[in-house]
Write a protein that holds these residues in place. Sequence first.
Motif, PDB file in Angstrom:
ATOM      1  N   VAL A  22      19.527 -19.339  16.236  1.00 37.12           N
ATOM      2  CA  VAL A  22      20.932 -19.011  16.508  1.00 37.12           C
ATOM      3  C   VAL A  22      21.243 -19.204  17.990  1.00 37.12           C
ATOM      4  CG1 VAL A  22      22.625 -17.117  16.568  1.00 37.12           C
ATOM      5  CG2 VAL A  22      21.230 -17.490  14.529  1.00 37.12           C
ATOM      6  N   ARG A  23      20.334 -18.807  18.833  1.00 36.70           N
ATOM      7  CA  ARG A  23      20.571 -18.983  20.275  1.00 36.70           C
ATOM      8  C   ARG A  23      20.635 -20.456  20.653  1.00 36.70           C
ATOM      9  NH1 ARG A  23      17.332 -13.802  22.869  1.00 36.70           N
ATOM     10  NH2 ARG A  23      18.956 -12.318  22.231  1.00 36.70           N
ATOM     11  N   SER A  24      19.868 -21.276  19.995  1.00 38.11           N
ATOM     12  CA  SER A  24      19.947 -22.713  20.232  1.00 38.11           C
ATOM     13  C   SER A  24      21.283 -23.255  19.717  1.00 38.11           C
ATOM     14  CB  SER A  24      18.778 -23.423  19.547  1.00 38.11           C
ATOM     15  OG  SER A  24      18.855 -24.805  19.769  1.00 38.11           O
ATOM     16  N   GLN A  25      21.715 -22.759  18.583  1.00 42.66           N
ATOM     17  CA  GLN A  25      22.994 -23.196  18.014  1.00 42.66           C
ATOM     18  C   GLN A  25      24.151 -22.826  18.944  1.00 42.66           C
ATOM     19  OE1 GLN A  25      22.836 -21.060  14.327  1.00 42.66           O
ATOM     20  NE2 GLN A  25      21.777 -22.720  13.247  1.00 42.66           N
ATOM     21  N   LYS A  26      24.080 -21.651  19.528  1.00 49.47           N
ATOM     22  CA  LYS A  26      25.150 -21.183  20.412  1.00 49.47           C
ATOM     23  C   LYS A  26      25.333 -22.090  21.625  1.00 49.47           C
ATOM     24  CE  LYS A  26      25.158 -16.886  21.655  1.00 49.47           C
ATOM     25  NZ  LYS A  26      24.816 -15.486  21.998  1.00 49.47           N
ATOM     26  N   ASN A  33      34.347 -24.667  17.747  1.00 55.50           N
ATOM     27  CA  ASN A  33      35.264 -23.878  16.939  1.00 55.50           C
ATOM     28  C   ASN A  33      35.109 -22.408  17.333  1.00 55.50           C
ATOM     29  OD1 ASN A  33      35.714 -22.060  14.500  1.00 55.50           O
ATOM     30  ND2 ASN A  33      36.723 -23.941  13.830  1.00 55.50           N
ATOM     31  N   THR A  34      36.202 -21.781  17.763  1.00 52.92           N
ATOM     32  CA  THR A  34      36.116 -20.404  18.282  1.00 52.92           C
ATOM     33  C   THR A  34      35.631 -19.410  17.227  1.00 52.92           C
ATOM     34  OG1 THR A  34      38.476 -20.052  17.856  1.00 52.92           O
ATOM     35  CG2 THR A  34      37.850 -20.749  20.080  1.00 52.92           C
ATOM     36  N   LYS A  35      36.008 -19.616  15.976  1.00 55.44           N
ATOM     37  CA  LYS A  35      35.542 -18.722  14.913  1.00 55.44           C
ATOM     38  C   LYS A  35      34.019 -18.838  14.759  1.00 55.44           C
ATOM     39  CE  LYS A  35      39.801 -19.035  12.154  1.00 55.44           C
ATOM     40  NZ  LYS A  35      40.295 -17.688  12.070  1.00 55.44           N
ATOM     41  N   ALA A  36      33.507 -20.058  14.820  1.00 61.43           N
ATOM     42  CA  ALA A  36      32.059 -20.276  14.695  1.00 61.43           C
ATOM     43  C   ALA A  36      31.318 -19.717  15.907  1.00 61.43           C
ATOM     44  CB  ALA A  36      31.765 -21.765  14.521  1.00 61.43           C
ATOM     45  N   VAL A  37      31.881 -19.909  17.094  1.00 64.10           N
ATOM     46  CA  VAL A  37      31.258 -19.379  18.314  1.00 64.10           C
ATOM     47  C   VAL A  37      31.160 -17.857  18.227  1.00 64.10           C
ATOM     48  CG1 VAL A  37      31.580 -19.080  20.808  1.00 64.10           C
ATOM     49  CG2 VAL A  37      31.943 -21.328  19.774  1.00 64.10           C
ATOM     50  N   ASP A  38      32.246 -17.215  17.824  1.00 61.53           N
ATOM     51  CA  ASP A  38      32.246 -15.757  17.686  1.00 61.53           C
ATOM     52  C   ASP A  38      31.239 -15.298  16.637  1.00 61.53           C
ATOM     53  OD1 ASP A  38      34.211 -15.571  19.629  1.00 61.53           O
ATOM     54  OD2 ASP A  38      35.854 -15.256  18.196  1.00 61.53           O
ATOM     55  N   GLY A  82      16.521 -25.938   9.804  1.00 63.20           N
ATOM     56  CA  GLY A  82      16.348 -27.169  10.567  1.00 63.20           C
ATOM     57  C   GLY A  82      15.518 -26.913  11.807  1.00 63.20           C
ATOM     58  N   ASN A  83      14.938 -27.958  12.370  1.00 59.60           N
ATOM     59  CA  ASN A  83      14.175 -27.712  13.578  1.00 59.60           C
ATOM     60  C   ASN A  83      15.104 -27.660  14.773  1.00 59.60           C
ATOM     61  OD1 ASN A  83      14.448 -30.299  14.822  1.00 59.60           O
ATOM     62  ND2 ASN A  83      12.967 -31.113  13.361  1.00 59.60           N
ATOM     63  N   VAL A  92      28.860 -28.509  12.782  1.00 61.87           N
ATOM     64  CA  VAL A  92      28.943 -27.049  12.704  1.00 61.87           C
ATOM     65  C   VAL A  92      28.894 -26.578  11.253  1.00 61.87           C
ATOM     66  CG1 VAL A  92      30.311 -25.018  13.337  1.00 61.87           C
ATOM     67  CG2 VAL A  92      30.219 -26.996  14.870  1.00 61.87           C
ATOM     68  N   SER A  93      29.474 -27.353  10.339  1.00 57.69           N
ATOM     69  CA  SER A  93      29.448 -26.960   8.926  1.00 57.69           C
ATOM     70  C   SER A  93      28.010 -26.846   8.418  1.00 57.69           C
ATOM     71  CB  SER A  93      30.237 -27.954   8.067  1.00 57.69           C
ATOM     72  OG  SER A  93      29.729 -29.265   8.236  1.00 57.69           O
ATOM     73  N   LYS A  94      27.154 -27.757   8.829  1.00 58.67           N
ATOM     74  CA  LYS A  94      25.750 -27.696   8.405  1.00 58.67           C
ATOM     75  C   LYS A  94      25.043 -26.513   9.066  1.00 58.67           C
ATOM     76  CE  LYS A  94      21.428 -30.133   8.051  1.00 58.67           C
ATOM     77  NZ  LYS A  94      20.537 -31.082   8.622  1.00 58.67           N
ATOM     78  N   ILE A  95      25.334 -26.261  10.300  1.00 53.79           N
ATOM     79  CA  ILE A  95      24.757 -25.106  10.997  1.00 53.79           C
ATOM     80  C   ILE A  95      25.119 -23.821  10.258  1.00 53.79           C
ATOM     81  CG2 ILE A  95      24.973 -23.706  13.103  1.00 53.79           C
ATOM     82  CD1 ILE A  95      25.146 -26.356  14.673  1.00 53.79           C
ATOM     83  N   LEU A  96      26.398 -23.681   9.915  1.00 51.10           N
ATOM     84  CA  LEU A  96      26.828 -22.463   9.213  1.00 51.10           C
ATOM     85  C   LEU A  96      26.234 -22.372   7.814  1.00 51.10           C
ATOM     86  CD1 LEU A  96      30.566 -22.038  10.265  1.00 51.10           C
ATOM     87  CD2 LEU A  96      28.519 -21.007  11.260  1.00 51.10           C
TER      88      LEU A  96
END
Length: 186
Positions: A22-26, A33-38, A82-83, A92-96
Motif C-alpha cells: 500500500v505504501r508503494s501504491q501511495k 484520483n483523490t478518492k483513491a489517494v484518500d 502484484g510485485n 489505479v483500477s487494478k491496484i484497487l
Amino acid sequence: MNKLNTYTNDLLTYNNHFQSVVRSQKTSDNVSNTKAVDLLHNIDIALTNQINDLEKFDDLIDDSKTGAIKDKLASAFGSIAGNLDSIRKDPVSKILRDDYTALSMLASGYTMLHTAALVNEREDLAEYAQNSLSRIAQLITKTSQIMPYVVAEELSDDSTKALEIAEKSLKETQKAWSVENTMIEA
C-alpha cells in the motif's frame, strides 16, 4: 494454543507485507484520483494501527517463525497484490482490485483469529480481531464504492460522462451489498 500463535503470526506478517504494498501504491505516479489517494491513506493508517495493536500480544508472536511465514505469505500475496516493481505501472483500477482482494483475505484472517481467540478464551485478542475485522469491512465497502469512479475515469475521455457513469454504476453495484440481497439464500 498453537493455532492461535499461527493465526496471530500469519496476520502480523500479512499486515506488514500488505502495508508495504500500500505504501508503494501511495507513491505511484499513476494514483492521482483523490478518492483513491484518500482510500490508500486510510488503508495505510488502519494497517499501521492493527500492526501496532497486534504486536502488543507479544506472548503470541514468535519471532523465530516469522521469516518462514513471511516467505510463504509473501509468495502467496505477491500473486494477489502484484510485485512492488510492477505496482508503479498498474492502472489505479487494478491496484484497487488487488487491494480489495487483499482486504478480503485480511477479513477472513480476522474471522479465523477471532474464532480461535474465543476457543482459547482470549477475550482481549477476540476483541482486537473483532474491531480489526470491522475496520477492514469498512475499507472493503469503501473500495467497492470508489472503484466505479476510478474505472469510469480511466475508460472515458469525457469527465462529465465518466462521473455520470460512475454514479450509475455505484448505485447499481451497491444493490448487491444491500441487506435484502445478502439475506437471500444462495
